[in-house]
Design a protein around this motif. Structure first.
Motif, PDB file in Angstrom:
ATOM      1  N   ALA A 100       9.561   5.134  -6.089  1.00 41.48           N
ATOM      2  CA  ALA A 100       8.119   5.096  -6.376  1.00 41.48           C
ATOM      3  C   ALA A 100       7.899   5.630  -7.783  1.00 41.48           C
ATOM      4  N   GLN A 364       5.884  -2.238  -7.691  1.00 41.36           N
ATOM      5  CA  GLN A 364       4.791  -1.694  -8.493  1.00 41.36           C
ATOM      6  C   GLN A 364       4.044  -2.838  -9.170  1.00 41.36           C
ATOM      7  N   ASN A 377       1.779   1.520  -6.198  1.00 42.08           N
ATOM      8  CA  ASN A 377       3.071   1.352  -5.516  1.00 42.08           C
ATOM      9  C   ASN A 377       2.837   0.645  -4.191  1.00 42.08           C
TER      10      ASN A 377
END
Length: 1106
Positions: A100, A364, A377
């Motif tokens: 992430a 993303q 994300n």
């Protein structure tokens, strides 16, 4: 916004960032540290790494940085040399399933702003030319404010001709010789740091032309060209500015092509700047500034485009899918310019990402334009899992009849499972929720029993049991509405829940301490059991003073008039009755706020009429029944142009210290009323009825001395204010008088009427007005005795009265009296003296009274004559009475002693061993004066009391030879004796004592009169306790025995020339004791003490005239 499905803890999860640093972080010097947050959840636990400006950055490798345990956050401590840490940071949280990415954080470390050291050559221009003094301020942490001041920190005066631009430069549309100075200083202020820096002073010399300045058509010093493209981000403040030069000074106006200016726009900086706060798409367009003067005009166009950073139209969401399912991720954003969409996987661009070989990943989506970036994300999880019921098995539920109950059956599975319930009861009022829980409405007793939750998908199934028990318990509660005012220390609410901070519960009552406006609202009290609950609500209304008004704005400026509008603050439940507008001006009283005007509470604007040549700012506060609220933030400065004064001085008066002089003075204008530089006053005056033309003088002070004026004649006077820009309106004419001279005539026909022995009536003919030479203050009556001409008493009679009463004179005395008039200048001549005599009166008290030579049946009394007889002394009145054992008094006996030279008396035939009180008073032909008292006691039979060597001895009265009296004294008399009071030695001693006492008293009297103040009547001795008032022609007597108990028998007064005695009882003072002065005035000094009780008045009034 970061999103991720929340999975049960046993299931592996992709990392999800839960906390991250802000997009912008500024290093202010007063901050202690700067923290870059980065926290994430996932299974396995994520690991963290950072990038700085796109390159790998490891905070652990820098010993100055502080890492946070179990997270990716780190802190930069404040201090020197942190400039190296400035840049763009991004955090990555990874586990074996994916990565992430946080949004990017820009860390700005600003160097201390400084002006460069430089040498600036003086600027030389001719008057009328335009010039720009460049500031070129350094960059720094916004906001930044520019000031132009002198070395002495005095602000450079700015107006339509001279003003500061948005770029910080000082623009002169045209120059004047007065603009020449050597210390033009540019100051840049950075309040957020806080720092103020100064540029090297600049010198400018303005040379005078030989001929007059030629008119010059306006042209723009800034901006250049004919049009300017302006791009702003939505929500920013639009500021457009035109700096024009020319002669005369150009006037700038603003318009918008095709439509009106927005309602919330304002014109500032002497109409050179257009401001539109919080601009939006509707404010796009072409704005035109026009500068014009009598020589021509010029224009400039601003093409304004409103742009905005990206914002999401469709934001992708994380998804949980089973094998073989399709995944669709949609990402759409808008902005101006149109954002660019970029996809990444696990922090890498899709084109650069490693080949996808697994079932899990973090994607993303990033939307960017020149005004900002958005990033989200998206977790994509591919999972095959049979139903996993997260609710505990065999859970017991309880409910009350008629309520709703929820039986939980929370299931996690992939693909999604189907959940059903098996019910042993006969209930029909239920349905299954999306999460698998069973909801039953209006439960009844028959709904009790066992329930089974069953969930199944392609990967398997699962089951749990639940039981339901139904009760009939019911509870009730209630609360009430309450209204309080702030500040208030404590209010109470009933409640059974725990409270914290300013809230606490005591005996089921909710207490709120230090009540504030944030406490207003609805409070709920909940009564709860394990099966049932009831609640009640209460509304708390908090009253207080109104909040400060907001968004103050000046509009429609018109020289010395401008309108002010505002948005009222919260009135806190108390209606606003008034708004108070205050002003502060920086020229005369900087920093001091004064009230300007008030408007009604339902009005949110005010028209302000202002004085000229002032630099104002304004603020507003609200008033309600609770009180006055705090003031608003002040407005921007508003400078009014210089004008002629609006008014002239008032309250014009005159005074004269000399007879042929008149001083005219007035209340000067307040500084704020000057309206411009160079204030002066034109004083015009003329004598009424004599002069037709005005005599005029120009002065800068607020008084004028006029010489050679006739004494006390009326003048017409007016004072007109003027400054460099003109005259005030025609002033009001006042009547004043020239200086006074002394009166030159004395009152005539002075007459004195003797009313009694201490009181006279005086009358006179007033001085004619034309001889007063001023405003008559009144008359002074002077009284003195011929023996002491240098000492006199004066009575002042105010006004134009022609009579008065003088009292407190000494009886049987000769006086001389004069009357004179006075005015503000002083005293005029006095009248010829009038001589008069006061009639005979009663004597004062005798000076000394002693009882001596006490024997078994006789006591000798010795006294001295009164200090003032107030007439012809004829003798004395002796009165005595016995005092019994209870301190009471018996009947009074009178003895008349004829002859003024009598100073002793032997009382015989007295009772043995008996105490007597004696009273002696002196008498004239009018009557007897107040008595003096003394007590003594007769001795036992045959004994005489003596003192020998300060020890008492008793001897027989028949044998005085038994006692050696060389050192003896009688115990009562206090005087040395040998035997009888008729002894020549005893009589000589008594006479010597009396003579010595008289000498001392006369010396004191003479010394007192020589001291410079002759009192017509000295203060008398303290008044006695007992008074006796006779008939009309009888004297009054008074005496004091220092006893607290009053006499039962009164004293009798005896008139010596009458055979009849008269007795009277009086326990009060005579009337008019304090009537010392007439109704027309009072003595200067003390003319007399109290009026004697029962004073005998003269038989008929004696008239004496000059």
């Amino acid at each position: 916004m970061l999103s991720s499905p929340l999975l049960p803890s046993p299931v592996e999860q992709l990392p999800t960032i839960t906390q991250q640093a802000p997009r912008l972080l500024i290093a202010f010097p007063f901050d202690e540290s700067y923290t870059f947050e980065c926290k994430a959840r996932g299974n396995p636990e994520p690991e963290y790494h950072w990038t700085k400006n796109g390159f790998r950055f490891d905070p652990r490798q820098d010993p100055r940085l502080i890492m946070e345990d179990d997270a990716g956050s780190f802190t930069i401590p404040s201090g020197k040399n942190i400039t190296q840490y400035g840049g763009r940071y991004r955090c990555y949280a990874s586990n074996r399933l994916g990565t992430a990415v946080s949004e990017e954080t820009q860390f700005i470390v600003s160097n201390s702003p400084k002006f460069p050291k430089e040498k600036i050559d003086p600027i030389v221009v001719e008057d009328g030319q335009s010039v720009v003094l460049e500031c070129n301020p350094p960059s720094g942490i916004p906001p930044r404010t520019i000031y132009w001041m002198t070395i002495g920190l005095k602000q450079i005066e700015q107006n339509q001709r001279v003003s500061t631009g948005l770029d910080g430069n000082l623009y002169f549309s045209n120059t004047l010789e007065e603009d020449s100075r050597e210390d033009y200083c540019c100051f840049a202020s950075f309040p957020s740091i806080p720092t103020i820096v100064q540029k090297t002073p600049m010198a400018m010399l303005v040379r005078s032309r030989n001929n007059s300045t030629v008119q010059r058509k306006p042209s723009l010093m800034a901006p250049s060209g004919v049009q300017t493209q302006v791009r702003l981000v939505k929500g920013e403040d639009l500021q457009l500015e035109c700096m024009a030069e020319g002669f005369p000074t150009p006037v700038v106006t603003w318009t918008k092509s095709g439509e009106n200016l927005p309602n919330h726009s304002s014109i500032e900086n002497f109409r050179k700047r257009l401001v539109i706060p919080k601009i939006n798409k509707d404010n796009e367009g072409i704005y035109v500034c026009k500068a014009e003067n009598s020589a021509g005009e010029t224009t400039h166009e601003f093409h304004v485009t409103v742009e905005e950073p990206p914002h999401w139209l469709v934001k992708p969401e994380s998804q949980l899918k089973s094998s073989g399912s399709d995944v669709h991720l949609q990402c759409s954003a808008a902005g101006n310019p149109q954002p660019e969409i970029t996809w990444m996987m696990n922090g890498h661009l899709l084109k650069d990402a490693p080949e996808f070989g697994g079932q899990l990943a973090v994607y993303q989506c990033q939307a960017s334009n020149r005004h900002g970036t958005l990033l989200v994300n998206v977790n994509v999880m591919v999972l095959d899992l049979g139903p996993l019921i997260l609710t505990e098995d065999r859970k017991k539920y309880e409910a009350v009849v008629g309520t709703t109950v929820l039986l939980h059956c929370k299931v996690f599975s992939s693909p999604p499972s189907v959940t059903t319930w098996w019910v042993s009861a006969l209930t029909q009022n239920f349905y299954i929720q999306e999460d698998g829980s069973l909801k039953i409405h209006n439960v009844q007793k028959e709904d009790a029993g066992e329930y089974t939750c069953f969930s199944i998908n392609s990967q398997g199934n699962a089951t749990i049991l639940a039981s339901l028990d139904i009760k009939e318990t019911i509870v009730k509660c209630a609360v009430h509405v309450l209204c309080v005012r702030v500040p208030s220390e404590l209010i109470k609410r009933r409640c059974d829940e725990p409270c914290f901070g300013r809230y606490f519960v005591e005996e089921n009552v909710l207490h709120i301490t230090n009540v504030s406006h944030s406490d207003q609202g609805t409070y709920q009290c909940v009564v709860r059991t394990s099966l049932d609950q009831d609640l009640a609500s209460a509304l708390l209304i908090v009253q207080g003073v109104p909040d400060a008004p907001e968004h103050l704005e000046l509009y429609e400026p018109d020289n010395r008039r401008v309108k002010l509008k505002w948005v009222p603050g919260d009135d806190h439940n108390s209606t606003t009755t008034e708004f108070i507008v205050e002003y502060e001006e920086s020229r005369w009283e900087p920093g001091r706020w004064r009230e300007l005007q008030r408007v009604s509470g339902n009005q949110t604007w005010a028209q302000l009429d202002l004085n000229g040549h002032l630099d104002y700012q304004f603020r507003v506060s609200a008033l309600s029944a609770i009180g006055r609220g705090p003031p608003s933030r002040p407005t921007e400065r508003y400078k009014t142009p210089a004008t002629a004064p609006d008014s002239s001085p008032s309250n014009i008066k005159s005074e004269g210290n000399l007879p042929h002089e008149m001083i005219i003075h007035w209340e000067p204008l307040l500084p704020v009323e000057h309206n411009g530089p160079g204030l002066e006053y034109k004083v015009s005056y003329r004598q009424q009825g004599v002069e037709e033309d005005w005599q005029e003088h120009m002065v800068k002070r607020h008084s004028l001395v006029v010489k050679n004026t006739p004494p006390y004649v009326p003048y017409d006077v007016k004072v007109q204010a003027a400054n460099d820009l003109g005259w005030a309106p025609e002033p009001k004419v006042y009547t004043v008088y020239s200086g006074e001279d002394l009166p030159d005539m004395a009152p005539s026909d002075v007459a004195v009427t003797v009313l009694n022995s201490s009181r006279i009536h005086v009358s006179w003919t007033p001085v004619p007005v034309n001889h007063v030479w001023g405003l008559l203050g009144g008359y002074k009556v002077s009284v003195h005795t011929p023996e002491l001409l240098h000492s006199k008493e004066t009575m002042v009679i105010s006004g134009n009265l022609s009579y008065t009463t003088v009292q407190g004179l000494i009886p049987f005395s000769e006086y001389s009296l004069m009357v004179g008039a006075f005015n503000g200048r002083g005293m005029g001549p006095s009248s010829h003296p009038v001589t008069f005599k006061t009639p005979e009166g009663v004597p004062e008290k005798i000076s000394i009274l002693k009882a001596t030579n006490a024997q078994k049946d006789a006591i000798t009394l010795v006294w001295s004559p009164p200090l003032k007889a107030h007439g012809v002394l004829t003798g004395y009145l002796l009165q005595y009475q016995m005092v019994n054992d209870t301190a009471d008094f018996e009947s009074l006996h009178n003895v008349t002693i004829r002859g003024p030279d009598s100073t002793q008396w032997v009382l015989k035939d007295l009772e043995t061993v008996t105490r007597y009180r004696f009273y002696v008073s002196a008498c004239t032909r009018v009557g007897c004066g107040p008595p003096v008292s003394e007590e003594s006691q007769t001795t036992p039979t045959g004994e005489v009391h003596f003192m020998q060597d300060k020890k008492p001895i008793v001897v027989s009265a028949n044998y005085p030879e038994e006692l050696n009296c060389n050192n003896c004294s009688r115990s009562h008399a206090g005087l040395a004796v040998k035997s009888e009071s008729s002894d020549p030695w005893f009589i000589g001693s008594m006479c010597a004592a009396v003579a010595l006492t008289l000498v001392v008293l006369i010396a004191c009297f003479v010394r007192r009169n020589i001291g410079g103040k002759y009192s017509v009547k000295e203060k008398e001795d303290a008044r006695s306790d007992v008074q006796s008032q006779g008939a009309t022609n009888n004297a009054s007597s008074e005496y004091s025995d220092n006893e607290k108990k009053p006499l039962k028998a009164s004293l009798c007064s005896l008139k010596l020339d009458s055979e009849e005695n008269s007795c009277g009882v009086s326990m009060t003072d005579s009337e008019d004791e304090d009537d010392r002065f007439g109704e027309d005035g009072s003595f200067i000094g003390e003319y007399a003490g109290h009026k004697r009780p029962g004073s005998t008045e003269a038989n008929g009034a004696a008239l004496v005239t000059a």
